[in-house]
Motif scaffolding. Structure first.
Motif, PDB file in Angstrom:
ATOM      1  N   ARG A   6      32.236  14.228 -24.877  1.00  0.00           N
ATOM      2  CA  ARG A   6      33.559  14.104 -24.249  1.00  0.00           C
ATOM      3  C   ARG A   6      33.445  14.579 -22.806  1.00  0.00           C
ATOM      4  O   ARG A   6      32.976  15.690 -22.546  1.00  0.00           O
ATOM      5  N   GLU A   8      35.632  15.253 -19.383  1.00  0.00           N
ATOM      6  CA  GLU A   8      37.003  15.439 -18.903  1.00  0.00           C
ATOM      7  C   GLU A   8      36.975  15.736 -17.409  1.00  0.00           C
ATOM      8  O   GLU A   8      36.383  16.726 -16.975  1.00  0.00           O
ATOM      9  N   ASP A  17      48.399  12.757 -12.956  1.00  0.00           N
ATOM     10  CA  ASP A  17      47.880  12.039 -14.122  1.00  0.00           C
ATOM     11  C   ASP A  17      47.493  10.601 -13.790  1.00  0.00           C
ATOM     12  O   ASP A  17      46.507  10.086 -14.314  1.00  0.00           O
ATOM     13  N   HIS A  43      41.527  10.873 -26.059  1.00  0.00           N
ATOM     14  CA  HIS A  43      42.890  11.126 -26.496  1.00  0.00           C
ATOM     15  C   HIS A  43      43.160  12.614 -26.473  1.00  0.00           C
ATOM     16  O   HIS A  43      42.258  13.428 -26.640  1.00  0.00           O
ATOM     17  N   SER A  44      44.411  12.941 -26.286  1.00  0.00           N
ATOM     18  CA  SER A  44      44.829  14.331 -26.219  1.00  0.00           C
ATOM     19  C   SER A  44      44.555  15.019 -27.548  1.00  0.00           C
ATOM     20  O   SER A  44      44.798  14.460 -28.611  1.00  0.00           O
ATOM     21  N   THR A  45      44.044  16.223 -27.466  1.00  0.00           N
ATOM     22  CA  THR A  45      43.814  17.010 -28.671  1.00  0.00           C
ATOM     23  C   THR A  45      44.993  17.933 -28.928  1.00  0.00           C
ATOM     24  O   THR A  45      45.039  18.632 -29.925  1.00  0.00           O
ATOM     25  N   ASP A  46      45.963  17.944 -28.007  1.00  0.00           N
ATOM     26  CA  ASP A  46      47.158  18.763 -28.185  1.00  0.00           C
ATOM     27  C   ASP A  46      48.052  18.128 -29.249  1.00  0.00           C
ATOM     28  O   ASP A  46      48.054  16.923 -29.434  1.00  0.00           O
ATOM     29  N   ILE A  48      51.259  16.592 -30.813  1.00  0.00           N
ATOM     30  CA  ILE A  48      52.335  15.789 -30.253  1.00  0.00           C
ATOM     31  C   ILE A  48      53.642  16.528 -30.491  1.00  0.00           C
ATOM     32  O   ILE A  48      53.897  17.035 -31.581  1.00  0.00           O
ATOM     33  N   GLU A  56      48.337   8.462 -30.917  1.00  0.00           N
ATOM     34  CA  GLU A  56      47.622   9.397 -30.075  1.00  0.00           C
ATOM     35  C   GLU A  56      47.972   9.162 -28.619  1.00  0.00           C
ATOM     36  O   GLU A  56      48.203   8.042 -28.187  1.00  0.00           O
ATOM     37  N   LEU A  57      48.009  10.236 -27.853  1.00  0.00           N
ATOM     38  CA  LEU A  57      48.281  10.144 -26.437  1.00  0.00           C
ATOM     39  C   LEU A  57      46.967  10.126 -25.674  1.00  0.00           C
ATOM     40  O   LEU A  57      46.073  10.906 -25.955  1.00  0.00           O
ATOM     41  N   ALA A  59      44.493  11.076 -22.934  1.00  0.00           N
ATOM     42  CA  ALA A  59      44.317  12.243 -22.080  1.00  0.00           C
ATOM     43  C   ALA A  59      43.817  11.742 -20.725  1.00  0.00           C
ATOM     44  O   ALA A  59      42.707  11.222 -20.637  1.00  0.00           O
ATOM     45  N   THR A  62      39.933  11.517 -19.226  1.00  0.00           N
ATOM     46  CA  THR A  62      38.986  11.876 -20.278  1.00  0.00           C
ATOM     47  C   THR A  62      38.323  10.616 -20.821  1.00  0.00           C
ATOM     48  O   THR A  62      38.982   9.617 -21.095  1.00  0.00           O
TER      49      THR A  62
END
Length: 137
Positions: A6, A8, A17, A43-46, A48, A56-57, A59, A62
């Motif tokens: 990964r 970033e 962004d 994708h965001s690991t945060d 949702i 998935e959002l 990122a 990334t």
């Protein structure tokens, strides 16, 4: 054996962004030219937030690369070269839970960092004592 790394992008204080999405797309297209299995937006690991639509959002900035273990050095060296003259402060690299940051260190220091980072990957079942089997006889 294939592995997933990964990457970033770490933006500057004034990087938004949209800029990270654009730069991530540039890096992704460069990486697709290598002999890798897959290159995609990360994708965001945060989690949702409550009330958000499912899915998935993306990122921003990334990129996730899946490649044969032997190709990982090429991936990291290309990312390091790509980083030059870009409006970012670095690239955070995550592989198997380990993280390094490629940033404004000298080229020799970044190469040494990549070499050390990749040298810590070990193949299960390999001897760690430096012994070789039939090759030593």
């Amino acid at each position: 054996m294939q592995q997933t790394v990964r990457l970033e992008l770490l933006g500057l204080a004034d990087t938004d962004d949209d800029e990270l999405l654009r730069l991530g797309g540039q890096l992704r297209r460069s990486l697709q030219e290598l002999d890798v299995l897959d290159v995609r937006a990360g994708h965001s690991t945060d989690e949702i937030s409550k009330g958000a639509k499912s899915g998935e959002l993306v990122a921003p900035g990334t990129v996730v690369v899946t490649a044969a273990s032997l190709a990982l050095r090429q991936v990291l060296l290309l990312a390091d070269t790509w980083l030059k003259n870009r409006p970012v402060r670095g690239i955070k690299v995550e592989l198997e839970g380990r993280v390094i940051e490629l940033s404004d260190a000298s080229a020799a220091e970044r190469t040494r960092l990549i070499d050390t980072f990749l040298a810590h990957r070990e193949v299960p079942g390999e001897s760690h004592s430096g012994e070789r089997s039939a090759e030593q006889s």
